[in-house]
Design an enzyme around this catalytic site. Structure first.
Site, PDB file in Angstrom:
ATOM      1  CB  CYS A  95      18.920  34.295  -4.701  1.00  7.77           C
ATOM      2  SG  CYS A  95      19.500  34.950  -6.289  1.00  7.77           S
ATOM      3  CD  GLU A 110      23.375  29.733  -6.894  1.00  5.95           C
ATOM      4  OE1 GLU A 110      24.118  30.742  -6.815  1.00  5.95           O
ATOM      5  OE2 GLU A 110      22.658  29.350  -5.955  1.00  5.95           O
ATOM      6  CB  CYS A 126      24.408  34.301  -7.196  1.00  7.16           C
ATOM      7  SG  CYS A 126      23.394  35.257  -6.072  1.00  7.16           S
ATOM      8  CB  CYS A 180      20.213  32.136  -9.092  1.00  8.39           C
ATOM      9  SG  CYS A 180      21.675  33.154  -8.797  1.00  8.39           S
ATOM     10  CG  ASN A 199      29.783  34.129  -3.418  1.00 13.46           C
ATOM     11  OD1 ASN A 199      30.688  33.301  -3.389  1.00 13.46           O
ATOM     12  ND2 ASN A 199      29.339  34.724  -2.331  1.00 13.46           N
ATOM     13  CD  GLU A 211      29.937  38.963  -1.025  1.00 18.22           C
ATOM     14  OE1 GLU A 211      30.667  39.619  -0.260  1.00 18.22           O
ATOM     15  OE2 GLU A 211      29.050  38.174  -0.621  1.00 18.22           O
TER      16      GLU A 211
END
Ligand code: THU
Length: 137
Positions: free
Chosen positions: A92, A55, A53, A95, A42, A44
């Protein structure tokens, strides 16, 4: 498929996580049908919604390298410093939708605590009734 090896790659990728705001560090490793593996973490951002993210980082790396067909993805995630007591980190919704673009639903999603402790789902189990290219025909 060597599930333990794929998880190991996700754990390695997690070390690159850039998560200064949430402190939640995620790593992912996606296995392509040609045997290649792409990893992601990830990333940010101070403007939170610009974060990505792990993934999706892995998928976008693979696709930008010409890989569109996948067999499995392993994911690990935990709050910083809690690597020894990992909870399962499920992708999530965004994703799941991104993954669904490149699979018929049979993609194996491996949620891992360690190389030997994990749960496995199919993407179809995690995202039934997804919006897809079929809706646009
Ligand atoms: N995150 C992921 O990278 N993958 C997931 O499956 C769940 C959440 C990230 C996004 C954000 O950087 C942090 O974890 C906390 O939500």
């Amino acid at each position: 498929m060597d599930t333990g090896f794929l998880i190991k790659q996700a754990i390695e990728a997690q070390k690159q996580a850039y998560a200064p705001y949430s402190g939640f560090r995620v790593g992912a490793a996606i296995l392509c049908t040609d045997g290649s593996i792409y990893t992601g973490c990830n990333v940010e951002n101070a403007a939170y919604s610009a974060s990505n993210c792990a993934e999706r980082t892995a998928v976008f790396k693979a696709v930008s390298d010409g890989r569109h067909r996948f067999l499995a993805i392993a994911v690990v995630g935990n709050l910083e410093g809690r690597e020894n007591e990992r909870e399962l980190c499920a992708p999530c919704g965004v994703c799941r939708q991104v993954l669904s673009e490149f699979t018929d639903g049979s993609l194996r999603v491996i949620l891992a605590r360690s190389e030997t402790e994990y749960e496995e789902y199919t993407l179809k189990e995690l995202l039934p009734l997804q919006f897809s290219k079929k809706n646009l025909q």
